[in-house]
Structures are given as structure tokens and as C-alpha cells.
Design a protein around this motif. Structure first.
Motif: not given
Length: 742
Positions: A94-122
Motif C-alpha cells: 500500500s505504501l509503495l503504491i501511494n509513494l508511486h502515485t504521490c511521485q507521479t502527481i508531484l512530477n506533474k505539478d512540477i512540470r506545470m509550475a515550471k511551465s507557468l513560471y518560465y512563461t511569466e519570466q519570458l
């Protein structure tokens, strides 16, 4: 908030102080009280804090949000629980599945945050190429070129590692650059500074008192920078506090203008060493970045405007000085050089150009000479005393990696990093053209180009049979006059970097009469191309070296864009195009724009990348879709904008008589059009004064009429839209193998 507490604290402190409101009182007293109030309240409400980094509280990267930090903490907690859990238990799965799900959501949020930040900066830095490149390098994970200070420095083959000693050495080196160069310049002739100052100005300049509205507007126009001088008050902080202190600033400013006293605390510069190149262990390979108190910028901006308006109204500035003047620019300076050279070539003359390289010109400027020239131009009485006070008793210290040096006096030069300094410098160098009757000077600040044709120095019967020895002697005599002016004015010429160029047609052999030029017994190098104010000029005026330089820069940008096109949306890729490619295509295009074939290919490749189109897609519809001009139309657009400035009389003096209307009594199809000179050679057709009338005579009346009804921006937009509407929206070729149309 701390900022509000700081502003309120300053306001309350000012209310409890008693200030001298007499306009003829020494401003130092009031200013010292003001600085004390600002410093004490900043230390109280905005103290500098050093905290230990905690990845669950602080941002490791600027794009990280509080939600991402919480997700990182959750992921780490799950990982810790997983490490201590029994691998054979159900909770482990259960912990392994939760960790994998959390990592997937985190990576998606990081990509979106990066895109938004660099778009604003440019988008924020769309007009700043340096910061745009810095942002792009962050996206592609390229390390910054900024270097940390080395562990030691070398002085006389001895290593120094103590920070305090290094800071003091830096300060001594920077403070003595100007005086050492100035002391090495020795002149023992009969002339003096007054020998070149013609027609002493009888009018007298006097400062006008400023209003609180003037101060507020001046501060509003300042860039909100976070860097600060010795008082630790940045312009960003100054803009926030100004509404609370504008009345006091106005009082102190007017006291300064009426007494001729510039506050002493505003004369202190904090210097940051910045590495240039080569060996980082040598002091010579660093240049100083001076940070002056932000409040001094208010003084300088107001004084600079009043002084410049006076020189402009009295027409005291040299016409071909293009530095730091309204309606003047590096492009206009290069355009005058090009026009003069092409005009001479078209008349079978051989132009010769000498590019002077001045060593630390802003640092060696002599204060007494500057004050003498200001007095000559009508700056007298209290106004002259103010400039004397502004220049004298200045000091600086170096901030080396947080360690402060001792203070050193500054005895020469105009303050580095100041707003007023550049104007004072062009006033200082204003009479250099009086040194030689043969050479014509085209100047941008300290970048000086001396120009004339060979026949001006050797008036032989046949221009093709110059006497090489006579020619060399005559030119060297004029260069000696220029060197004499420089010596009298305490300016140092770097002869090793001073070069000359002889312009000629490719078919013409000039080897038999190339002069041997010397200054102070040092031979000047002849070059085949030279970078003059960002424009690479070659001896045949072919523009091939400049096109090559632009192509290399654009190709580098295209490589970066190609890597980013799958990660960034079209509007950001277009923004990168506008920030990093378009400025290179636009800069000085009036000089080289008729030769654009190679750049057109790169431009097409760029717009295909922006829209992620196929490598061979037709680009006319893409240009129309993106609302971008093709390079040939950028050239036409620039020509028409130049014409707008001509009609509105906002061009530099040299260009004011470039166009003339055809007028005669009988009616012809050219009557009322623009007179078009007939060139004698192919090079002549490249001259602005030739192809601009040709374009205007063919331009539709609807465009020329807008010159008198629209603003500059409105006219520019109208012409751009007019040109873009002529592009096709789609490919109309039947059975096109690229577009697959039937």
C-alpha cells in the motif's frame, strides 16, 4: 507586513524631527537626518537575516510553490515509512503504491509550475535579451557563466588569500586606474584647453527649483532594482517609501540647487568587482561595478534633464555626437558613417577611417578641465559650484564577497554608474572635432571614428596616383593634432587597439598607395573589417562579415528553440523569436537590409520552429498567422519609419536634408515626388539617400498620408499591418507536394 511597518516607522520618525526649511541652508544637515531615519528603520523593520536552509520551508528553485513543498514533504514521509516497513506485509504494498502515485502527481505539478513560471519570466523579460537568455539557460539546465571568487589572488608573484587584504587591493587598484593614466599623459606644447573652445557662450545657465510632483515622477521612472549602495536603500525600496518622504526630498533637492552643495553622503560609491576574462587570480582581469545611493539618482536625473535641455536649446552639442542624446542612437551614428563612405565611393574617392580606442576614458576625465568647459558653455555662479561640489570629495570602497575595504578618494573621472556622468562626458569631449580640419568625427560617447577621403590629404592632379609618402605624412600630421587634443584633455589613447580602414571597390587595387599611419611613433594596424557600434563594417561595404555574425547568433538561438519547441507553447516560442532573433534582424537594417537572402532562410526556419511546422512548409501563411514581417518587409518597414521621423523632424542633424521634393512649373508624373539622385556605381545604389526616395515614390499615398495623421507607434502598426495583409493565408498551388492540397 514589514514593508508597511518600515514606511510607517519612517513617516513617524520624520514627524518627530525638526528640519531646516530655508532653501539657502546647507542640505547636508537635512540629508544626514533623513539617511539616519531610513537606516535605523530599515535595520529595525527590515533586518538582514541569515537562516539555515530547510527544504520544507524554503524554495530551492524560484518555480517551487507551497503546494509542491507540501507534496515533497508527503513523498519523503511515505519514503521513510516504506524503508522501515516489512516488505512482506500488506502495508508495504500500500505504501509503495501511494509513494508511486504521490511521485507521479508531484512530477506533474512540477512540470506545470515550471511551465507557468518560465512563461511569466519570458513574457516579463521580452525586451531584455540578457535576461531572456538567462531564463532559457535555466530551462535547459545550462550553468551560469558567473564565477565565484578564487581562493587567492596574485600580487608581484605573491599569493594573497586574506579577504580583507584582497578587498583593499581591489579598492586601491580601481581607485588609482584613472589617476595613473592621467599622470602618465604629458603635454609640453603651447596649446591649452581654451585653444579648441570657440565662441564663448554669453548666456548663463541656472537651475530651476523642483516641485514635489517632479520628484515623484522622477522616482516613478527609476527601474525597481534590488541592488543598493552604502546606505542599503535600493531603488525598489525607494519607490515604496517616496510617497512618505517626497516633500523632504524636494526640500533637500532645492537646498542643494540653491546653495551649490551636493550632499557628501551621496558621493560614496560601493564597488563590486566583476570578473571579465582570462586568469581569475589577477586583479587586472576584473572591472568595477559602482553602486551609488539610490537617492542620488533623483538628484542626477533632475539635474541631467535641466542641463541637457539647456545644451539642446542653445545648440551647443556637436552635431555628430550620437551618445546619450534624444533621437540619437548607435544605429544613426553607423548610418551616417555608411552614407558618407558610400557617397565617396560613388564619386570615385577612397574613404579612410580611423577608429580611435580610448583607455578608461570615463575614469581619466579631469575635473578642472570639465569645470572649465562647463563655464565656457555658460554654467556659472551657483550652478558651476554645484558641479564642483558634485565632482569633488568623492570616495569609494569595495565589497569583496561580503568583506568591505577601507575607503579611498576618487580624484578623476565621472562617477561610474551615475546618470549624470555620461552627459558630462559628452560635454567634455564635445570639442574634439576642432582638433583637425581634415578629419570628420562621428562619435558615440567615447567611440570615435575619424573619416575623410584620401584626396583630402593629397590634392594631386590624378587621384589614382597618390604620393604614398606625402599622403602618409599629411594624414599622420592630422592624427598628431588629434593626439595633441587628447593629451591636453588628459585622455589616453590605446594605440595598440586603434586601427584604420580604407574603403574601396573590390576591383580596385590600392596596394600601391596604402599610407603608413603612426601615432606617437606607433604604427596603426590596417584592418579589413571593424565592429563599429555593433555593426561590422568591411572595406568593400559588402556587409558579408556582418551577415555572417548575425547568422551565427541566430543559428545558436534556433538550436535552443529546436530543443524547446516540444515543451513550450507557440506564444512563448514566438516571444523567444521576438526577444532573441528579431532584434538582430532589425538592428541597423537600414545599412545592410538590401542583402538579406541568407538571413531569410534562417528566418523561415525560425517561424517553422515556432509553429512546429514541417521543415519545408510554405512560410507566407505562417508569417501571416504569427503577424510577423519577413526580413525584406522589415527593411521596408524601417525605411518608412525613417521617413516618418524625417517628416516629424526627429532625426539627427545630418539626415535633415537627405530628402527633397521635386518642384517645377510644368506638370509631370514626378512632380511632388521625391528627388532621386542617380548613382554612378553599384555601391551607390546601396546608399540610403538613393533607395529611400525610390521607395517613397512607389509607396501608395495611403501610407505617406498617415505620416501627418498618426503617432509614430500608430504609423508603425499601420505599415506593418499593410505589409502583412499582402501575405497569402494559405497555399494555392494545386497538388502541392508540401501542403498536400488537391
Amino acid at each position: 507586513m514589514s514593508i508597511n511597518a518600515f514606511c510607517n516607522g519612517v513617516q513617524q520618525s520624520i514627524a518627530h524631527e525638526i528640519f531646516d526649511s530655508n532653501l539657502f541652508t546647507d542640505p547636508n544637515k537635512n540629508y544626514e537626518i533623513l539617511e539616519k531615519i531610513l537606516t535605523e528603520n530599515k535595520q529595525k523593520h527590515l533586518p538582514t537575516r541569515f537562516v539555515k536552509f530547510n527544504k520544507y520551508k524554503h524554495k530551492m528553485s524560484p518555480w517551487i510553490t507551497s503546494e509542491i513543498i507540501r507534496s515533497i514533504k508527503l513523498k519523503d514521509n511515505l519514503y521513510k515509512k516504506l524503508k522501515i516497513a516489512n516488505q512482506n506485509s500488506q502495508s508495504y504494498e500500500s505504501l509503495l503504491i501511494n509513494l508511486h502515485t504521490c511521485q507521479t502527481i508531484l512530477n506533474k505539478d512540477i512540470r506545470m509550475a515550471k511551465s507557468l513560471y518560465y512563461t511569466e519570466q519570458l513574457d516579463k523579460f521580452r525586451n531584455d535579451i540578457r535576461k531572456t537568455w538567462s531564463t532559457l539557460n535555466g530551462i535547459i539546465h545550462k550553468k551560469s557563466g558567473k564565477r565565484d571568487f578564487p581562493n587567492y589572488f596574485t600580487v608581484n608573484h605573491t599569493k594573497i588569500s586574506d579577504k580583507q587584504s584582497i578587498a583593499n587591493y581591489f579598492n586601491s587598484y580601481f581607485a588609482n586606474i584613472g589617476p595613473k593614466l592621467s599622470d602618465s599623459i604629458i603635454y609640453d606644447g603651447n596649446k591649452n584647453v581654451s585653444s579648441y573652445l570657440k565662441d564663448r557662450v554669453l548666456h548663463s545657465f541656472s537651475f530651476e527649483n523642483v516641485t514635489e510632483e517632479d520628484v515623484l515622477k522622477t522616482v516613478k521612472d527609476l527601474a525597481p532594482k534590488t541592488s543598493a549602495g552604502h546606505d542599503e536603500i535600493s531603488t525598489k525600496l525607494l519607490k515604496l517609501i517616496t510617497p512618505h518622504i517626497s516633500g523632504l526630498l524636494t526640500l533637500i533637492m532645492n537646498q542643494s540647487l540653491n546653495t551649490g552643495i551636493f550632499p557628501n553622503k551621496l558621493k560614496i560609491a560601493k564597488v563590486i568587482p566583476l570578473f571579465k576574462k582570462s586568469d581569475p587570480h589577477l586583479f587586472d582581469n576584473y572591472r568595477p561595478i559602482s553602486l551609488l545611493p539610490s537617492i542620488s539618482k533623483i538628484y542626477e536625473k533632475i539635474v541631467s534633464k535641466q542641463l541637457y535641455d539647456y545644451f539642446l536649446h542653445k545648440k551647443l552639442l556637436y552635431n555628430s555626437q550620437y551618445g546619450f542624446r534624444k533621437y540619437h542612437s548607435t544605429e544613426m551614428a553607423a548610418l551616417e558613417l555608411t552614407d558618407r563612405v558610400l557617397h565617396d565611393l560613388d564619386n570615385d574617392k577612397i574613404p579612410i577611417s580611423v577608429f580611435l580606442d580610448l583607455s578608461k576614458a570615463f575614469d581619466t576625465l579631469d575635473h578642472s578641465i570639465l569645470l572649465h568647459k562647463l563655464e565656457h558653455y555658460g554654467i556659472r555662479g551657483t550652478s558651476l559650484e554645484w558641479f564642483h561640489s558634485y565632482l569633488s570629495n568623492r570616495s569609494q570602497f569595495v565589497d569583496y564577497d561580503g568583506t568591505l575595504s577601507t575607503s579611498s578618494p576618487i580624484s578623476t573621472g565621472v562617477p561610474q554608474g551615475s546618470i549624470l556622468g555620461p552627459l558630462l562626458f559628452i560635454i567634455y569631449i564635445n570639442d574634439i572635432h576642432e582638433a583637425s580640419a581634415k578629419f570628420f568625427a562621428i562619435i558615440y560617447a567615447d567611440d570615435t571614428n575619424l573619416l575623410n577621403s584620401l584626396c583630402s590629404f593629397d590634392m594631386s592632379a590624378d587621384r589614382k596616383l597618390y604620393n604614398k609618402k606625402v599622403l602618409s605624412n599629411n594624414i599622420n600630421f592630422e592624427l598628431g593634432l588629434i593626439q595633441e587634443w587628447l593629451a591636453i584633455n588628459k585622455l589616453s589613447l590605446n594605440v595598440q587597439k586603434t586601427t584604420f580602414m580604407m574603403f574601396h571597390h573590390k576591383q580596385r587595387n590600392i596596394d600601391n598607395f596604402i599610407p603608413i599611419l603612426k601615432i606617437k611613433d606607433h604604427t596603426i594596424e590596417r584592418v579589413e573589417s571593424f565592429n563599429f557600434l555593433g555593426l561590422t563594417v568591411d572595406q568593400h561595404m559588402s556587409w558579408q562579415p556582418h551577415i555572417q555574425k548575425i547568422s551565427n547568433k541566430i543559428s545558436r538561438t534556433l538550436g535552443v528553440m529546436n530543443r524547446l519547441k516540444r515543451f513550450l507553447p507557440t506564444h512563448i516560442l514566438k516571444l523567444i523569436y521576438n526577444s532573441l532573433i528579431l532584434p538582430h534582424l532589425q538592428y541597423s537594417i537600414l545599412n545592410w537590409g538590401f542583402k538579406h537572402e541568407r538571413l531569410m532562410k534562417l528566418q523561415k526556419r525560425a517561424v517553422r520552429i515556432v509553429t512546429c511546422s514541417k521543415y519545408n512548409s510554405h512560410t507566407d501563411p505562417i508569417f501571416k498567422k504569427l503577424n510577423l514581417l519577413k526580413i525584406k518587409d522589415i527593411f521596408i518597414h524601417s525605411l518608412l519609419k525613417f521617413y516618418f521621423k524625417f517628416e516629424q523632424k526627429t532625426l539627427p542633424h545630418f539626415f535633415t536634408s537627405m530628402l527633397s521634393i521635386v518642384t517645377h512649373s510644368h506638370d509631370t508624373r514626378h512632380r511632388g515626388g521625391f528627388y532621386q539622385c542617380k548613382p554612378n556605381t553599384t555601391n551607390g545604389t546601396k546608399c540610403l539617400r538613393f533607395f529611400l526616395p525610390s521607395l517613397l515614390n512607389e509607396a501608395p499615398p495611403c501610407i505617406k498620408d498617415k505620416v501627418f495623421t498618426h503617432s509614430y507607434k500608430g504609423f508603425s502598426n499601420y505599415v506593418k499591418n499593410h505589409l502583412i495583409t499582402q501575405y497569402p493565408s494559405e497555399c494555392f498551388v494545386q497538388n502541392c507536394y508540401v501542403c498536400n492540397q488537391t
